[in-house]
Design a protein around this motif. Structure first.
Motif, PDB file in Angstrom:
ATOM      1  N   TYR A 221     -14.121  10.934  29.609  1.00  0.00           N
ATOM      2  CA  TYR A 221     -15.160  10.271  29.904  1.00  0.00           C
ATOM      3  C   TYR A 221     -16.529  10.800  30.405  1.00  0.00           C
ATOM      4  O   TYR A 221     -16.676  11.760  31.085  1.00  0.00           O
ATOM      5  CB  TYR A 221     -14.972   9.557  31.401  1.00  0.00           C
ATOM      6  CG  TYR A 221     -15.670   8.567  32.105  1.00  0.00           C
ATOM      7  CD1 TYR A 221     -16.205   7.817  31.195  1.00  0.00           C
ATOM      8  CD2 TYR A 221     -15.586   8.274  33.371  1.00  0.00           C
ATOM      9  CE1 TYR A 221     -17.020   6.607  31.787  1.00  0.00           C
ATOM     10  CE2 TYR A 221     -16.305   7.314  34.040  1.00  0.00           C
ATOM     11  CZ  TYR A 221     -17.332   6.427  33.172  1.00  0.00           C
ATOM     12  OH  TYR A 221     -17.711   5.391  33.529  1.00  0.00           O
ATOM     13  N   VAL A 222     -17.635  10.328  29.774  1.00  0.00           N
ATOM     14  CA  VAL A 222     -18.953  10.979  29.523  1.00  0.00           C
ATOM     15  C   VAL A 222     -19.516  11.374  31.082  1.00  0.00           C
ATOM     16  O   VAL A 222     -20.011  12.388  31.385  1.00  0.00           O
ATOM     17  CB  VAL A 222     -19.840  10.199  28.786  1.00  0.00           C
ATOM     18  CG1 VAL A 222     -20.338   8.827  29.473  1.00  0.00           C
ATOM     19  CG2 VAL A 222     -21.092  11.035  28.584  1.00  0.00           C
ATOM     20  N   ILE A 223     -19.140  10.543  32.029  1.00  0.00           N
ATOM     21  CA  ILE A 223     -19.692  10.568  33.415  1.00  0.00           C
ATOM     22  C   ILE A 223     -18.839  12.009  33.892  1.00  0.00           C
ATOM     23  O   ILE A 223     -19.602  12.817  34.747  1.00  0.00           O
ATOM     24  CB  ILE A 223     -19.401   9.475  34.235  1.00  0.00           C
ATOM     25  CG1 ILE A 223     -20.139   8.274  33.618  1.00  0.00           C
ATOM     26  CG2 ILE A 223     -19.853   9.607  35.696  1.00  0.00           C
ATOM     27  CD1 ILE A 223     -21.502   8.181  33.282  1.00  0.00           C
ATOM     28  N   VAL A 261     -10.337  -0.911  32.891  1.00  0.00           N
ATOM     29  CA  VAL A 261     -10.548   0.543  32.738  1.00  0.00           C
ATOM     30  C   VAL A 261      -9.736   1.171  33.910  1.00  0.00           C
ATOM     31  O   VAL A 261      -9.865   0.892  34.934  1.00  0.00           O
ATOM     32  CB  VAL A 261     -11.965   0.884  32.644  1.00  0.00           C
ATOM     33  CG1 VAL A 261     -12.274   2.390  32.446  1.00  0.00           C
ATOM     34  CG2 VAL A 261     -12.835  -0.166  32.061  1.00  0.00           C
ATOM     35  N   LYS A 262      -9.098   2.450  33.389  1.00  0.00           N
ATOM     36  CA  LYS A 262      -8.273   3.314  34.296  1.00  0.00           C
ATOM     37  C   LYS A 262      -8.929   4.498  34.257  1.00  0.00           C
ATOM     38  O   LYS A 262      -9.236   5.115  33.200  1.00  0.00           O
ATOM     39  CB  LYS A 262      -6.816   3.229  34.093  1.00  0.00           C
ATOM     40  CG  LYS A 262      -6.066   1.899  34.187  1.00  0.00           C
ATOM     41  CD  LYS A 262      -5.788   1.521  35.906  1.00  0.00           C
ATOM     42  CE  LYS A 262      -4.926   2.513  36.325  1.00  0.00           C
ATOM     43  NZ  LYS A 262      -4.656   1.948  37.917  1.00  0.00           N
ATOM     44  N   HIS A 263      -8.916   5.295  35.310  1.00  0.00           N
ATOM     45  CA  HIS A 263      -9.247   6.640  35.271  1.00  0.00           C
ATOM     46  C   HIS A 263      -8.285   7.804  35.496  1.00  0.00           C
ATOM     47  O   HIS A 263      -7.414   7.536  36.302  1.00  0.00           O
ATOM     48  CB  HIS A 263     -10.417   6.665  36.430  1.00  0.00           C
ATOM     49  CG  HIS A 263     -11.211   8.234  36.348  1.00  0.00           C
ATOM     50  ND1 HIS A 263     -10.926   9.212  37.136  1.00  0.00           N
ATOM     51  CD2 HIS A 263     -12.139   8.649  35.656  1.00  0.00           C
ATOM     52  CE1 HIS A 263     -11.708  10.289  37.043  1.00  0.00           C
ATOM     53  NE2 HIS A 263     -12.448   9.912  35.739  1.00  0.00           N
ATOM     54  N   TYR A 264      -8.167   8.784  34.713  1.00  0.00           N
ATOM     55  CA  TYR A 264      -7.386   9.857  34.963  1.00  0.00           C
ATOM     56  C   TYR A 264      -7.869  11.109  35.016  1.00  0.00           C
ATOM     57  O   TYR A 264      -8.990  11.320  34.596  1.00  0.00           O
ATOM     58  CB  TYR A 264      -6.227   9.854  33.853  1.00  0.00           C
ATOM     59  CG  TYR A 264      -5.607   8.507  33.703  1.00  0.00           C
ATOM     60  CD1 TYR A 264      -4.543   8.239  34.333  1.00  0.00           C
ATOM     61  CD2 TYR A 264      -6.121   7.786  32.672  1.00  0.00           C
ATOM     62  CE1 TYR A 264      -3.952   6.811  34.239  1.00  0.00           C
ATOM     63  CE2 TYR A 264      -5.295   6.483  32.492  1.00  0.00           C
ATOM     64  CZ  TYR A 264      -4.383   6.076  33.404  1.00  0.00           C
ATOM     65  OH  TYR A 264      -3.746   4.937  33.120  1.00  0.00           O
ATOM     66  N   GLY A 265      -7.290  12.229  35.672  1.00  0.00           N
ATOM     67  CA  GLY A 265      -7.821  13.370  35.897  1.00  0.00           C
ATOM     68  C   GLY A 265      -7.523  14.339  34.449  1.00  0.00           C
ATOM     69  O   GLY A 265      -8.054  15.530  34.362  1.00  0.00           O
ATOM     70  N   ILE A 266      -6.783  13.877  33.463  1.00  0.00           N
ATOM     71  CA  ILE A 266      -6.274  14.942  32.281  1.00  0.00           C
ATOM     72  C   ILE A 266      -7.584  15.099  31.463  1.00  0.00           C
ATOM     73  O   ILE A 266      -8.708  14.450  31.419  1.00  0.00           O
ATOM     74  CB  ILE A 266      -5.268  14.062  31.496  1.00  0.00           C
ATOM     75  CG1 ILE A 266      -4.692  14.870  30.552  1.00  0.00           C
ATOM     76  CG2 ILE A 266      -5.846  12.878  30.725  1.00  0.00           C
ATOM     77  CD1 ILE A 266      -3.325  15.673  31.306  1.00  0.00           C
ATOM     78  N   HIS A 267      -7.657  16.138  30.789  1.00  0.00           N
ATOM     79  CA  HIS A 267      -8.701  16.886  30.072  1.00  0.00           C
ATOM     80  C   HIS A 267     -10.013  16.988  30.601  1.00  0.00           C
ATOM     81  O   HIS A 267     -10.884  16.481  30.411  1.00  0.00           O
ATOM     82  CB  HIS A 267      -8.597  16.106  28.848  1.00  0.00           C
ATOM     83  CG  HIS A 267      -7.627  16.594  27.892  1.00  0.00           C
ATOM     84  ND1 HIS A 267      -7.003  17.634  27.536  1.00  0.00           N
ATOM     85  CD2 HIS A 267      -6.717  15.747  27.343  1.00  0.00           C
ATOM     86  CE1 HIS A 267      -6.053  17.541  26.786  1.00  0.00           C
ATOM     87  NE2 HIS A 267      -5.532  16.553  26.541  1.00  0.00           N
ATOM     88  N   GLY A 268      -9.714  17.463  32.128  1.00  0.00           N
ATOM     89  CA  GLY A 268     -11.034  17.139  32.854  1.00  0.00           C
ATOM     90  C   GLY A 268     -11.852  15.849  33.158  1.00  0.00           C
ATOM     91  O   GLY A 268     -12.877  15.786  33.600  1.00  0.00           O
ATOM     92  N   GLY A 269     -11.102  14.905  33.076  1.00  0.00           N
ATOM     93  CA  GLY A 269     -11.426  13.648  33.502  1.00  0.00           C
ATOM     94  C   GLY A 269     -11.503  12.757  32.305  1.00  0.00           C
ATOM     95  O   GLY A 269     -12.483  12.734  31.392  1.00  0.00           O
ATOM     96  N   SER A 270     -10.701  11.289  32.152  1.00  0.00           N
ATOM     97  CA  SER A 270     -10.518  10.636  31.038  1.00  0.00           C
ATOM     98  C   SER A 270     -10.447   9.113  31.470  1.00  0.00           C
ATOM     99  O   SER A 270     -10.146   9.094  32.662  1.00  0.00           O
ATOM    100  CB  SER A 270      -9.354  11.048  30.132  1.00  0.00           C
ATOM    101  OG  SER A 270      -9.390  12.207  29.669  1.00  0.00           O
ATOM    102  N   ILE A 271     -10.892   8.280  30.710  1.00  0.00           N
ATOM    103  CA  ILE A 271     -10.474   6.882  31.163  1.00  0.00           C
ATOM    104  C   ILE A 271      -9.858   6.309  29.869  1.00  0.00           C
ATOM    105  O   ILE A 271      -9.897   6.542  28.549  1.00  0.00           O
ATOM    106  CB  ILE A 271     -11.912   6.044  31.205  1.00  0.00           C
ATOM    107  CG1 ILE A 271     -12.911   6.314  30.098  1.00  0.00           C
ATOM    108  CG2 ILE A 271     -12.722   6.279  32.478  1.00  0.00           C
ATOM    109  CD1 ILE A 271     -13.985   5.431  30.030  1.00  0.00           C
ATOM    110  N   MET A 272      -8.881   5.383  30.369  1.00  0.00           N
ATOM    111  CA  MET A 272      -8.242   4.476  29.262  1.00  0.00           C
ATOM    112  C   MET A 272      -8.803   3.385  29.289  1.00  0.00           C
ATOM    113  O   MET A 272      -9.009   2.430  30.175  1.00  0.00           O
ATOM    114  CB  MET A 272      -6.849   4.296  29.849  1.00  0.00           C
ATOM    115  CG  MET A 272      -6.093   3.323  29.193  1.00  0.00           C
ATOM    116  SD  MET A 272      -5.256   4.373  27.830  1.00  0.00           S
ATOM    117  CE  MET A 272      -3.672   4.910  28.368  1.00  0.00           C
TER     118      MET A 272
END
Ligand code: TMP
Length: 424
Positions: A221-223, A261-272
């Motif tokens: 996620y760019v943010i 949209v779901k947010h996860y901590g994986i890879h420094g912060g990702s969204i699905m």
């Protein structure tokens, strides 16, 4: 080896002929800069981040690494596109089988189930060595994977994860529908940011999906990247730095829409990004509007990111050089693509960072792109007991530090480069 990229792949802004030509005056032609992609972060020429080579392999070489921002939809994207044939030849990146990743797989399976019920048919785009497919198969799904890295699909097939070793395009999409029908769920983890032609990718998704299909694209996620200044995630494979707003703009006029949209901590912060067909009767989840409303990936934020990235590069380079001058032994841990970015931006040499250890057989006993620092196995950390280990796989830092307790107990110190440089 690469081509220039001048037109926003989400909204089409920046076509140098059709869009930017404003008017001709006596003094010459005046261009409308607001209609062009704007440079916001420039690392200069850099080697390809996963170009780990053995003594007999030929290096792919260097390509410009510059991020451009679309003034219209806000999508950040690289100024060049390296040919996928060069980028993904003998691709060494394999999906992690770490505890962190297994927990993530369980999380996404649960979240997909909330939307798609007891889903069975799964198509995974960018299925790598089949690790996620095998996990889903253990839970009753019937999967087919597709990935252009044939060295990895060969491994996947041997492990029982049926995979096609080819690009996902109109031809393979048609083949999948003919031989397997349309899936309940399509998953693309960390593949969408690697795709150059988004419009054609969406057309292929339209082709391969049915009205009930849930499409799940997981992207860094760019943010999160801007917040943590994880500039080391800027490399040639990551053609786009994805926001929900940009994807919303891309989907205008297509058969697909954002669903959730779901947010996860994986890879420094990702969204699905969960997508559905417009004809689906499922109501759009409120998360879509919430994400778009809160996103700020403006040129000002990128300017601040760029300044802070340079400060951190100088900080890490000075820290490592000072330790090497004192006669301390410094190594790296995790020959991630991110390690290539740090080692090259800091201009580090093997006299300063002796080796980088990694558990991926495809990377071991090769050398890092650009710096030519050797890649060792993970055991090298406790065999050599260096004074400092820079954790380039910082996204797995907690797990790695717990696993390598002996190193720390014997006096070794960890250097964590992101989200702040710290020594533990
Ligand atoms: P990634 O952050 O791009 O997934 O890369 C992480 C790298 O770190 C990858 O090459 C595998 C390596 N690694 C280890 O060597 N040991 C570990 O315990 C973990 C989690 C990763």
């Amino acid at each position: 080896m690469y081509k220039l990229h001048t037109t926003c792949r989400a909204c089409g802004t920046g076509n140098p002929v059709l869009k930017t030509l404003k008017q001709s005056t006596a003094a010459g032609t005046v261009y409308d800069l607001a209609a062009s992609l704007v440079p916001v972060f420039d690392l200069g020429p850099m080697p390809l981040a996963n170009d780990f080579c053995g003594p007999d392999d030929e290096r792919a070489g260097y390509a410009p690494l510059k991020v451009m921002l679309c003034p219209n939809c806000g999508l950040a994207q690289l100024s060049v596109v390296v040919s996928p044939q060069v980028l993904y030849r003998n691709y060494p990146y394999v999906t992690s089988n770490s505890a962190t990743m297994r927990k993530h797989f369980a999380d996404i399976r649960y979240d997909i189930g909330e939307e798609a019920g007891d889903f069975k048919g799964v198509l995974e785009i960018g299925s790598n060595d089949g690790t996620l497919m095998l996990f889903l198969q253990e839970h009753g799904a019937k999967c087919i994977g597709i990935d252009p890295a044939t060295n990895l699909t060969e491994i996947a097939n041997k492990r029982g994860a049926y995979s096609l070793g080819t690009m996902f395009d109109a031809y393979s999409a048609d083949l999948i529908v003919t031989t397997h029908g349309k899936p309940d769920v399509i998953i693309g983890r960390h593949v969408f940011a690697h795709v150059d032609n988004w419009k054609s990718f969406v057309r292929c998704l339209e082709l391969v999906s049915a009205a009930h299909t849930l499409i799940c694209l997981e992207v860094p996620y760019v943010i999160d990247q801007l917040d943590s200044v994880s500039w080391d995630q800027v490399y040639h494979e990551h053609l786009s730095y994805v926001s929900v707003r940009a994807v919303d703009s891309l989907l205008h006029g297509t058969a697909l829409r954002l669903h959730k949209v779901k947010h996860y901590g994986i890879h420094g912060g990702s969204i699905m990004l969960m997508l559905r067909h417009r004809e689906s009767e499922e109501p759009v989840n409120e998360s879509v509007a919430k994400f778009i409303e809160q996103e700020n990936a403006s040129a000002d934020r990128w300017a601040a990111f760029s300044i802070e990235a340079r400060r951190r590069i100088d900080q890490l380079a000075s820290f490592i050089r000072a330790r090497a001058t004192e006669g301390k032994m410094v190594v790296g841990y995790g020959a991630s693509a991110k390690s290539t970015q740090w080692l090259n931006a800091c201009k580090l040499h093997k006299s300063e960072v002796r080796f980088v250890c990694d558990n991926t057989p495809q990377k071991q006993y090769k050398t890092c792109p650009g710096s030519e620092i050797p890649v060792a196995d993970e055991g090298a950390l406790t065999r050599e007991l260096p004074d400092y280990a820079v954790c380039f796989a910082w996204n797995f830092a907690e797990e790695i530090i717990a696993k390598e307790k002996i190193f720390h107990d014997k006096g070794g110190k960890w250097v964590i480069p992101v989200p702040q440089i710290k020594v533990l």
